[in-house]
Motif scaffolding. Structure first.
Motif, PDB file in Angstrom:
ATOM      1  N   MET A 156     -89.588   7.435 -47.808  1.00  0.00           N
ATOM      2  CA  MET A 156     -88.414   7.105 -46.791  1.00  0.00           C
ATOM      3  C   MET A 156     -87.788   7.651 -45.922  1.00  0.00           C
ATOM      4  SD  MET A 156     -85.704   4.130 -46.920  1.00  0.00           S
ATOM      5  CE  MET A 156     -84.599   3.427 -45.144  1.00  0.00           C
ATOM      6  N   ASN A 157     -88.176   8.043 -44.460  1.00  0.00           N
ATOM      7  CA  ASN A 157     -86.879   9.059 -43.698  1.00  0.00           C
ATOM      8  C   ASN A 157     -86.226   8.759 -42.767  1.00  0.00           C
ATOM      9  OD1 ASN A 157     -86.697  11.780 -42.084  1.00  0.00           O
ATOM     10  ND2 ASN A 157     -87.975  10.060 -40.059  1.00  0.00           N
ATOM     11  N   ILE A 158     -85.036   8.267 -42.779  1.00  0.00           N
ATOM     12  CA  ILE A 158     -83.655   8.379 -43.397  1.00  0.00           C
ATOM     13  C   ILE A 158     -82.641   8.998 -42.227  1.00  0.00           C
ATOM     14  CG2 ILE A 158     -82.548   8.280 -45.429  1.00  0.00           C
ATOM     15  CD1 ILE A 158     -81.535   5.601 -44.664  1.00  0.00           C
ATOM     16  N   GLN A 202     -81.940  -1.799 -48.823  1.00  0.00           N
ATOM     17  CA  GLN A 202     -83.288  -3.268 -49.690  1.00  0.00           C
ATOM     18  C   GLN A 202     -84.260  -3.122 -48.775  1.00  0.00           C
ATOM     19  OE1 GLN A 202     -83.552  -2.542 -53.244  1.00  0.00           O
ATOM     20  NE2 GLN A 202     -81.914  -1.344 -52.838  1.00  0.00           N
ATOM     21  N   LEU A 203     -83.974  -3.804 -47.627  1.00  0.00           N
ATOM     22  CA  LEU A 203     -84.374  -4.194 -46.370  1.00  0.00           C
ATOM     23  C   LEU A 203     -85.167  -3.126 -45.678  1.00  0.00           C
ATOM     24  CD1 LEU A 203     -84.789  -6.555 -44.657  1.00  0.00           C
ATOM     25  CD2 LEU A 203     -82.813  -5.989 -43.296  1.00  0.00           C
ATOM     26  N   PHE A 204     -84.643  -1.886 -45.453  1.00  0.00           N
ATOM     27  CA  PHE A 204     -84.893  -0.818 -44.667  1.00  0.00           C
ATOM     28  C   PHE A 204     -86.444   0.208 -45.096  1.00  0.00           C
ATOM     29  CE2 PHE A 204     -80.334  -0.050 -43.124  1.00  0.00           C
ATOM     30  CZ  PHE A 204     -80.365  -0.876 -42.088  1.00  0.00           C
ATOM     31  N   GLN A 205     -86.569  -0.538 -47.115  1.00  0.00           N
ATOM     32  CA  GLN A 205     -87.472   0.619 -47.299  1.00  0.00           C
ATOM     33  C   GLN A 205     -88.510   0.554 -46.555  1.00  0.00           C
ATOM     34  OE1 GLN A 205     -86.908   1.886 -50.494  1.00  0.00           O
ATOM     35  NE2 GLN A 205     -85.305   2.399 -49.285  1.00  0.00           N
ATOM     36  N   SER A 206     -88.946  -0.398 -46.134  1.00  0.00           N
ATOM     37  CA  SER A 206     -90.264  -0.549 -45.906  1.00  0.00           C
ATOM     38  C   SER A 206     -90.414   0.630 -44.463  1.00  0.00           C
ATOM     39  CB  SER A 206     -91.257  -1.290 -45.103  1.00  0.00           C
ATOM     40  OG  SER A 206     -90.793  -1.793 -44.418  1.00  0.00           O
ATOM     41  N   ILE A 207     -89.686   0.539 -43.245  1.00  0.00           N
ATOM     42  CA  ILE A 207     -89.397   1.124 -41.970  1.00  0.00           C
ATOM     43  C   ILE A 207     -89.178   2.933 -42.235  1.00  0.00           C
ATOM     44  CG2 ILE A 207     -88.458   0.625 -39.780  1.00  0.00           C
ATOM     45  CD1 ILE A 207     -88.279  -1.820 -40.815  1.00  0.00           C
ATOM     46  N   ILE A 263     -83.762   1.860 -35.888  1.00  0.00           N
ATOM     47  CA  ILE A 263     -82.384   2.498 -35.651  1.00  0.00           C
ATOM     48  C   ILE A 263     -81.453   0.664 -36.042  1.00  0.00           C
ATOM     49  CG2 ILE A 263     -81.116   3.064 -34.083  1.00  0.00           C
ATOM     50  CD1 ILE A 263     -82.927   3.659 -31.835  1.00  0.00           C
ATOM     51  N   ALA A 264     -80.617   1.899 -36.794  1.00  0.00           N
ATOM     52  CA  ALA A 264     -79.663   0.388 -37.265  1.00  0.00           C
ATOM     53  C   ALA A 264     -78.568   1.061 -36.771  1.00  0.00           C
ATOM     54  CB  ALA A 264     -79.570   0.779 -39.304  1.00  0.00           C
ATOM     55  N   THR A 265     -77.556   0.448 -36.012  1.00  0.00           N
ATOM     56  CA  THR A 265     -76.944   1.277 -35.479  1.00  0.00           C
ATOM     57  C   THR A 265     -75.408  -0.266 -36.150  1.00  0.00           C
ATOM     58  OG1 THR A 265     -76.864   0.683 -33.135  1.00  0.00           O
ATOM     59  CG2 THR A 265     -74.834   0.325 -33.543  1.00  0.00           C
ATOM     60  N   ILE A 266     -74.547   0.954 -37.525  1.00  0.00           N
ATOM     61  CA  ILE A 266     -73.831   1.043 -38.457  1.00  0.00           C
ATOM     62  C   ILE A 266     -72.070   0.756 -36.925  1.00  0.00           C
ATOM     63  CG2 ILE A 266     -72.461   2.267 -39.814  1.00  0.00           C
ATOM     64  CD1 ILE A 266     -74.437   2.998 -40.507  1.00  0.00           C
ATOM     65  N   THR A 267     -71.399  -0.668 -37.715  1.00  0.00           N
ATOM     66  CA  THR A 267     -70.311  -0.689 -37.552  1.00  0.00           C
ATOM     67  C   THR A 267     -69.436  -1.007 -38.060  1.00  0.00           C
ATOM     68  OG1 THR A 267     -70.332  -2.804 -37.311  1.00  0.00           O
ATOM     69  CG2 THR A 267     -70.856  -1.597 -35.045  1.00  0.00           C
ATOM     70  N   SER A 268     -67.978  -1.454 -38.458  1.00  0.00           N
ATOM     71  CA  SER A 268     -67.403  -1.391 -38.920  1.00  0.00           C
ATOM     72  C   SER A 268     -67.682  -2.098 -40.608  1.00  0.00           C
ATOM     73  CB  SER A 268     -65.738  -1.573 -38.907  1.00  0.00           C
ATOM     74  OG  SER A 268     -65.195  -0.177 -38.300  1.00  0.00           O
ATOM     75  N   GLU A 269     -67.866  -3.446 -39.536  1.00  0.00           N
ATOM     76  CA  GLU A 269     -69.006  -4.721 -40.212  1.00  0.00           C
ATOM     77  C   GLU A 269     -70.069  -4.238 -41.425  1.00  0.00           C
ATOM     78  OE1 GLU A 269     -66.638  -6.140 -36.519  1.00  0.00           O
ATOM     79  OE2 GLU A 269     -67.946  -4.482 -36.829  1.00  0.00           O
ATOM     80  N   SER A 270     -70.808  -3.407 -40.568  1.00  0.00           N
ATOM     81  CA  SER A 270     -71.351  -2.974 -41.576  1.00  0.00           C
ATOM     82  C   SER A 270     -71.416  -2.700 -43.744  1.00  0.00           C
ATOM     83  CB  SER A 270     -72.643  -1.954 -41.363  1.00  0.00           C
ATOM     84  OG  SER A 270     -72.407  -1.936 -40.389  1.00  0.00           O
ATOM     85  N   LEU A 271     -70.261  -2.414 -43.275  1.00  0.00           N
ATOM     86  CA  LEU A 271     -69.573  -2.398 -45.279  1.00  0.00           C
ATOM     87  C   LEU A 271     -70.026  -2.859 -45.949  1.00  0.00           C
ATOM     88  CD1 LEU A 271     -66.908   0.100 -43.952  1.00  0.00           C
ATOM     89  CD2 LEU A 271     -68.852   0.800 -43.792  1.00  0.00           C
ATOM     90  N   PRO A 272     -70.054  -3.997 -45.899  1.00  0.00           N
ATOM     91  CA  PRO A 272     -70.533  -4.897 -47.050  1.00  0.00           C
ATOM     92  C   PRO A 272     -71.658  -5.194 -47.347  1.00  0.00           C
ATOM     93  CG  PRO A 272     -68.536  -5.798 -45.660  1.00  0.00           C
ATOM     94  CD  PRO A 272     -68.833  -4.455 -45.324  1.00  0.00           C
ATOM     95  N   TRP A 275     -80.726   6.903 -51.255  1.00  0.00           N
ATOM     96  CA  TRP A 275     -82.157   7.608 -50.431  1.00  0.00           C
ATOM     97  C   TRP A 275     -81.804   8.412 -51.860  1.00  0.00           C
ATOM     98  CZ3 TRP A 275     -82.590  12.265 -47.806  1.00  0.00           C
ATOM     99  CH2 TRP A 275     -83.448  12.180 -47.200  1.00  0.00           C
ATOM    100  N   LEU A 276     -81.505   9.129 -52.767  1.00  0.00           N
ATOM    101  CA  LEU A 276     -82.263  10.250 -53.113  1.00  0.00           C
ATOM    102  C   LEU A 276     -82.063   9.825 -54.681  1.00  0.00           C
ATOM    103  CD1 LEU A 276     -78.321  12.071 -53.711  1.00  0.00           C
ATOM    104  CD2 LEU A 276     -81.039  12.985 -53.110  1.00  0.00           C
TER     105      LEU A 276
END
Length: 296
Positions: free
Chosen positions: A197-199, A153-158, A137-146, A190-191
Motif C-alpha cells: 500500500m503506497n501511503i 483498515q479501510l484504506f488497505q486496498s487503495i 485522497i484522504a483529507t485529514i481534519t482534527s475530527e479524523s483523530l478518533p 504502515w510499518l
C-alpha cells in the motif's frame, strides 16, 4: 490538470474551490486549443479534475478521446458519486486511471462530504470488480483523530495520499499537531504491513531517507512548469491549487501560449520557486521536504 467545470454535486466543507465556483463549462474548441499546444510532446497525461469532472457528461469525453492520439493518458479525479455502468465501460475501454476522495469510515467521511460514503464505497467496489485500479485522497481534519485505526483498515486496498485540510477562505479544518499525530499513527500502522500500500507522504519520506528523491508535486523541488492547470475558459495556472486565484500564466486560445517553462510567466514563477528553495537548503530537514509546497 484540466478543470472542465468548477461546479460540483457535493459541497465538501474544506474544498479550496468553494469560493470560485462558476457555471461555465469547457467547450470542445478549448479542448482543441489545448491539444494543439501539446503537439511537440511525446507523452501527455491529462488529469480531468474539477469541480466534479463527470458533470461534463459522457458525450463530452467521448468527443475528447476521438481528438487524442496514442500519446495521451487520461485520469479522472472524481468523487465517484455519478458513476454508472456506462461510465465504467468507458473507463475500462479507454484505460482511464481513477482517483477519488475517501476520508475514512462512514462517520468521518460523511462529516465533511455530504453523506456520500455509501455511494463512494459501492462504486469503488464496482471498479475493483472490473480490475480498475483506484488511488485515493484522504483529507485529514482534527475530527479524523478518533477514527485513524478504522480508517487505515479501510484504506488497505487503495493507494492513498493523506492531505491536511488547509484554509479555503472559510475555515481551517486541521492544526499542525493533529496532522502530525495522524501521520505518526498511520506510519506506525504502515510499518506493520507488507508496504504494498503506497501511503503518501509517508512513502515519499521513507524514499528520501533511503536517498530516492521523487519528482512528485509536493516534495519534488521542481513543480513549477511540470503540471499546468486549465480552467473552463482556457485560462492556465502553474498550479491546480491556485487556479482561479493566482499564478496565471496565459490562455490556451492565445496563439503565442506555451506550456511549461517555455512560458515566460511560468519561468518567472520557477525562478521565484528556486530562490525560495535556495533559502531552505541550510535546514537539516531539507533532504526530506525539499522545500515543501510553493503554495504554502
Amino acid at each position: 490538470m484540466i478543470k472542465p467545470t468548477l461546479m460540483c454535486n457535493l459541497h465538501c466543507k474544506y474544498c479550496y474551490h468553494e469560493n470560485v465556483r462558476t457555471p461555465e463549462k469547457m467547450n470542445i474548441e478549448t479542448v482543441k486549443s489545448i491539444l494543439n499546444k501539446c503537439k511537440k510532446y511525446d507523452q501527455i497525461k491529462m488529469v480531468w479534475h474539477g469541480g466534479e469532472p463527470l458533470l461534463m457528461g459522457l458525450d463530452f469525453y467521448q468527443e475528447v478521446l476521438k481528438l487524442q492520439d496514442n500519446r495521451f493518458l487520461n485520469e479522472f479525479q472524481t468523487n465517484l458519486t455519478l458513476l454508472s455502468d456506462d461510465w465504467i465501460d468507458f473507463i475500462l475501454l479507454n484505460k482511464i486511471q481513477i482517483g477519488t476522495s475517501l476520508d475514512g469510515v462512514e462517520e468521518i467521511h460523511n462529516m465533511n462530504r455530504d453523506n456520500s460514503f455509501k455511494r463512494v464505497i459501492d462504486n469503488i467496489k464496482k471498479l475493483q470488480i472490473k480490475n480498475i485500479n483506484i488511488s485515493g485522497i484522504a483529507t485529514i481534519t482534527s475530527e479524523s483523530l478518533p477514527y485513524l485505526y478504522e480508517n487505515f483498515q479501510l484504506f488497505q486496498s487503495i493507494n492513498m495520499r493523506l492531505n491536511p485540510a488547509i484554509s479555503n477562505g472559510i475555515n481551517i479544518r486541521v492544526n499542525l499537531k493533529a496532522y502530525e499525530f495522524a501521520l505518526k499513527f498511520y506510519y506506525d500502522l504502515w510499518l506493520g504491513t507488507d508496504k504494498k500500500m503506497n501511503i503518501r507522504p509517508l512513502s515519499d519520506i521513507e524514499n528520501f531517507l533511503n536517498g530516492n528523491h521523487t519528482n512528485g508535486c509536493l516534495y519534488g523541488n521542481n513543480c513549477v512548469g511540470v503540471s499546468d492547470a486549465i480552467l473552463p475558459n482556457g485560462d492556465v495556472y502553474f498550479c491546480g491549487r491556485l487556479a482561479g486565484v493566482s499564478g496565471w500564466v496565459g490562455n490556451v486560445h492565445d496563439s503565442n501560449f506555451k506550456f511549461g517553462v517555455e512560458n515566460l510567466l511560468t519561468k518567472k514563477y520557477n525562478i521565484e520557486n528556486q530562490t525560495r528553495i535556495e533559502k531552505c537548503k541550510s535546514c537539516e530537514y531539507f533532504n526530506m521536504c525539499r522545500g515543501g509546497c510553493f503554495t504554502n
